[in-house]
Scaffold this active site. Structure first.
Site, PDB file in Angstrom:
ATOM      1  N   GLY A  25      -8.711   3.774  -7.970  1.00  0.00           N
ATOM      2  CA  GLY A  25      -7.933   4.929  -8.430  1.00  0.00           C
ATOM      3  C   GLY A  25      -8.036   5.104  -9.937  1.00  0.00           C
ATOM      4  N   LEU A  56       0.823  -1.218   0.000  1.00  0.00           N
ATOM      5  CA  LEU A  56       0.000   0.000   0.000  1.00  0.00           C
ATOM      6  C   LEU A  56       0.855   1.264   0.000  1.00  0.00           C
ATOM      7  CD1 LEU A  56      -2.688  -1.131   2.621  1.00  0.00           C
ATOM      8  CD2 LEU A  56      -2.732  -1.395   0.135  1.00  0.00           C
ATOM      9  N   HIS A  57       0.367   2.275  -0.714  1.00  0.00           N
ATOM     10  CA  HIS A  57       1.050   3.574  -0.771  1.00  0.00           C
ATOM     11  C   HIS A  57       0.016   4.679  -0.622  1.00  0.00           C
ATOM     12  CE1 HIS A  57      -0.511   3.613  -4.833  1.00  0.00           C
ATOM     13  NE2 HIS A  57       0.172   2.524  -5.141  1.00  0.00           N
ATOM     14  N   LEU A  66       1.999   7.231  -8.350  1.00  0.00           N
ATOM     15  CA  LEU A  66       2.302   6.192  -7.361  1.00  0.00           C
ATOM     16  C   LEU A  66       1.797   4.839  -7.834  1.00  0.00           C
ATOM     17  CD1 LEU A  66       1.655   7.901  -3.907  1.00  0.00           C
ATOM     18  CD2 LEU A  66       3.763   7.730  -5.228  1.00  0.00           C
ATOM     19  N   SER A  67       2.641   3.834  -7.662  1.00  0.00           N
ATOM     20  CA  SER A  67       2.312   2.472  -8.059  1.00  0.00           C
ATOM     21  C   SER A  67       3.165   1.540  -7.210  1.00  0.00           C
ATOM     22  CB  SER A  67       2.668   2.275  -9.537  1.00  0.00           C
ATOM     23  OG  SER A  67       2.780   0.899  -9.830  1.00  0.00           O
ATOM     24  N   SER A  68       2.586   0.395  -6.841  1.00  0.00           N
ATOM     25  CA  SER A  68       3.382  -0.579  -6.066  1.00  0.00           C
ATOM     26  C   SER A  68       4.599  -1.025  -6.882  1.00  0.00           C
ATOM     27  CB  SER A  68       2.525  -1.789  -5.705  1.00  0.00           C
ATOM     28  OG  SER A  68       1.358  -1.348  -5.045  1.00  0.00           O
ATOM     29  N   HIS A  77      -3.383   4.308  -2.287  1.00  0.00           N
ATOM     30  CA  HIS A  77      -4.371   3.468  -1.590  1.00  0.00           C
ATOM     31  C   HIS A  77      -4.923   4.199  -0.364  1.00  0.00           C
ATOM     32  CE1 HIS A  77      -1.650   0.289  -3.426  1.00  0.00           C
ATOM     33  NE2 HIS A  77      -2.828  -0.057  -3.913  1.00  0.00           N
ATOM     34  N   LYS A 126      -5.658   5.970 -11.656  1.00  0.00           N
ATOM     35  CA  LYS A 126      -4.374   5.527 -12.210  1.00  0.00           C
ATOM     36  C   LYS A 126      -4.615   4.342 -13.151  1.00  0.00           C
ATOM     37  CE  LYS A 126       0.081   4.093 -12.003  1.00  0.00           C
ATOM     38  NZ  LYS A 126      -0.094   2.677 -12.069  1.00  0.00           N
TER      39      LYS A 126
END
Ligand code: PAF
Length: 273
Positions: free
Chosen positions: A144, A30-31, A181-183, A34, A146
């Site tokens: 999201g 998670l970032h 942002l992405s894992s 999330h 994204k």
């Protein structure tokens, strides 16, 4: 916060509650992206449920399923601090049996853009999201922007299958340098991260052209290609909010999407105009 690994236990709660349920499905690692979804779910619902499940059926052979980042300890802490009520963390056998009924993504919208490069990916996404929706029975589900194509297809599934769920698309979150942002950003070396900044730069340049009154799709794509010089571009596409090809930019109805490969890492980014 209650951590649940058993689907029956989860269903016993969700079946018997009269509370509104806000649901954030994730694959973990998670970032801030999330966290922004969880915060919105917390504001708008009585009960907040997050799932963490790295879903095998949405990965193609040779993709990063086996090395997808796992950060269970940190993820639990993040969920607790963000006010999650229930964290659902099933294993694969809890979610899948053998010789299952499957769901197919729409034959056109599910097989363009990311679905063209990753055929079958959205079948797997819709399959697991439908399963999770059935267990959680959310009032509101948060995704999201994204993953623009993903959220659009999930909205279509909800509409086509008459599911009584509001699907809410939430803003894409960037780091201070502009990287979405992405894992999967965890895979980037520092040199690759510097290279990756050209992606958001290209979207910024596209926005500048549009603000200056240039609605020509070819010119915008060309300017973006120039900004991303040296990067292995998979696609730059400009589509409407229901994923149809556009002839010119339509204000409030345009998404500019980019997919690239930086080293071995595939990154996507987009902007909704
Ligand atoms: O966006 C993701 O993390 C996944 O595709 C989702 C929606 C949790 C389904 O596995």
């Amino acid at each position: 916060m209650k951590i649940i690994t058993d689907k029956q236990e989860l269903q016993n709660i969700t079946k018997n509650t009269t509370q509104t349920i806000g649901f954030v499905p994730t694959m973990g690692a998670l970032h801030e992206g999330h966290i922004s979804l969880i915060k919105k779910a917390r504001e708008e619902n009585e009960l907040v449920i997050v799932s963490i499940f790295v879903n095998p059926t949405q990965f193609l052979a040779g993709e990063d399923f086996d090395k997808y980042p796992k950060k269970d300890v940190a993820d639990k802490k993040i969920c607790e601090l963000a006010g999650v009520d229930i964290l659902f963390m099933p294993n694969i056998s809890m979610m899948y049996g053998i010789d299952e009924v499957t769901i197919k993504a729409p034959q056109t919208r599910g097989f363009i853009l990311d679905g063209f490069k990753r055929p079958g990916h959205f079948d797997g996404v819709l399959q697991i999201v439908l399963k999770l929706f059935n267990l959680v029975q959310p009032t509101n589900a948060y995704f999201g922007r994204k993953d623009a194509q993903q959220v659009i297809l999930i909205k279509q599934m909800v509409e086509n299958l008459f599911l009584p769920i509001n699907v809410i698309d939430c803003p894409l979150i960037r780091d201070n340098d502009g990287l979405a942002l992405s894992s999967r950003n965890a895979y980037l070396t520092s040199e690759e991260k510097t290279e990756a900044l050209k992606i958001s730069k290209s979207l910024q340049n596209a926005t500048k052209l549009i603000v200056a009154g240039n609605f020509d799709i070819n010119q915008i794509k060309k300017a973006m290609e120039e900004t991303m010089e040296g990067i292995d571009i998979e696609y730059i596409e400009i589509v409407s909010k229901d994923l149809n090809q556009l002839k010119i930019i339509e204000l409030k109805n345009t998404i500019i999407l980019v997919a690239v490969k930086i080293g071995t890492t595939r990154l996507i980014d987009n902007i909704w105009i």
